[in-house]
Design an enzyme around this catalytic site. Structure first.
Site, PDB file in Angstrom:
ATOM      1  N   PRO A 154       1.112   3.471   4.199  1.00  0.00           N
ATOM      2  CG  PRO A 154       3.118   2.637   3.380  1.00  0.00           C
ATOM      3  CD  PRO A 154       1.642   2.423   3.339  1.00  0.00           C
ATOM      4  CD  GLU A 155      -1.628   9.060   4.743  1.00  0.00           C
ATOM      5  OE1 GLU A 155      -1.397   9.952   3.906  1.00  0.00           O
ATOM      6  OE2 GLU A 155      -2.740   8.523   4.869  1.00  0.00           O
TER       7      GLU A 155
END
Ligand SMILES: [Zn+2]
Length: 300
Positions: free
Chosen positions: A2-3
């Protein structure tokens, strides 16, 4: 992995349940994730009230009325989902609906919370097959000096980021623009995908030296302002698309942390550049061990 936009989407998805909630019960199903939870993990959480629920870089921060902060990181494969129950008190979690690919053996932590505006319990479940994520309790007073946060750069969506700040920060730096933007000590939480996108939008080559954002006099060039605006823009757009995926999740199982987003340059090697009137083809090069996607024609 996840960014930042995905982490922010998780925060927004869980905020209605966590904000001012009481943590009634915590099921901790193993001793550790990436790091041990600590012996007193459950005891320090149960019967505590949430004071605020925020994000710093890619960390989620749950501030408690005890002065502790629960720091949560999704690692490579962590996700949250929630179940709204009819129960006034926490009950044993027996069986729960699982989306495809979410196995109950990877549900490592379950928070039974009573949101501020309800009489009933919501179960917030953390699932993480690869267990690179973590949850640690750190007293609020020690957070700023904690090794995890002490060298952390500015927030890319915060007020500090602008062209002048970038030009000053990168002054005399011989490292590439791409590497400088990815350096977490400068800007925290900005990942590879969004750096590629922002540089492409600005028409700047990722291979330029970082110091080129300032002119000879040290003043920031127009490109520096454009770059800082584009960094914000690409993150905001991704957060908005995460927001729309959030609405869909409400109908499904409430699993948060991943969403599809279309990128202009990232992962488009060999495809036509989308800059108007540019006839370039997107290339991929490995730079500091990471894939850089760029248009050799319009990124100078
Ligand atoms: Zn181009």
């Amino acid at each position: 992995m996840p960014e930042l936009p995905e982490v922010e989407t998780v925060r927004r998805g869980l905020a209605p349940f966590f904000d001012n909630a009481t943590i009634c019960r915590v099921e901790q199903r193993r001793p550790d994730l990436r790091f041990p939870f600590g012996d007193d993990f459950v005891a320090r959480l149960e019967n505590r009230q949430v004071v605020s629920f925020s994000r710093r870089a890619k960390y989620l921060l749950l501030d408690l009325d005890s002065g502790d902060v629960l720091v949560m990181h999704l690692g490579m494969s962590g996700s949250f989902r929630w179940i709204e129950t009819e129960d006034a008190e926490p009950t044993q979690t027996v069986e729960m609906y699982h989306a495809k690919g979410k196995h109950p053996q990877h549900d490592h932590v379950i928070f039974h919370v009573r949101p501020a505006d309800r009489e009933t319990i919501v179960k917030i479940i953390y699932n993480d097959p690869r267990r690179f994520g973590f949850m640690v309790l750190i007293p609020r007073s020690e957070l700023a000096t904690h090794p995890m946060f002490v060298d952390m750069g500015i927030e890319p969506l915060g007020n500090e980021l602008d062209g002048a700040y970038l030009a000053k920060l990168f002054e005399n730096r011989k490292t590439s623009l791409k590497a400088a933007l990815l350096n977490q000590k400068f800007i925290a939480g900005l990942g590879n995908i969004y750096v590629c996108e922002a540089l492409w939008r600005t028409g700047l080559s990722p291979f330029n030296s970082a110091s080129t954002l300032a002119g000879k006099s040290g003043k920031p060039l127009k490109k520096a302002d454009e770059l800082s605006n584009h960094i914000r823009e690409v993150l905001q757009e991704a957060i908005e698309s995460g927001g729309s995926s959030l609405k869909d999740h409400r109908q499904a199982d409430g699993s948060l942390g991943y969403f599809q987003h279309n990128f202009s340059v990232y992962d488009r090697e060999g495809e036509a550049c989308r800059t108007p009137k540019c006839s370039g083809v997107i290339e991929r090069k490995v730079q500091n061990g990471r894939s850089t996607f760029f248009c050799p024609k319009c990124q100078k």
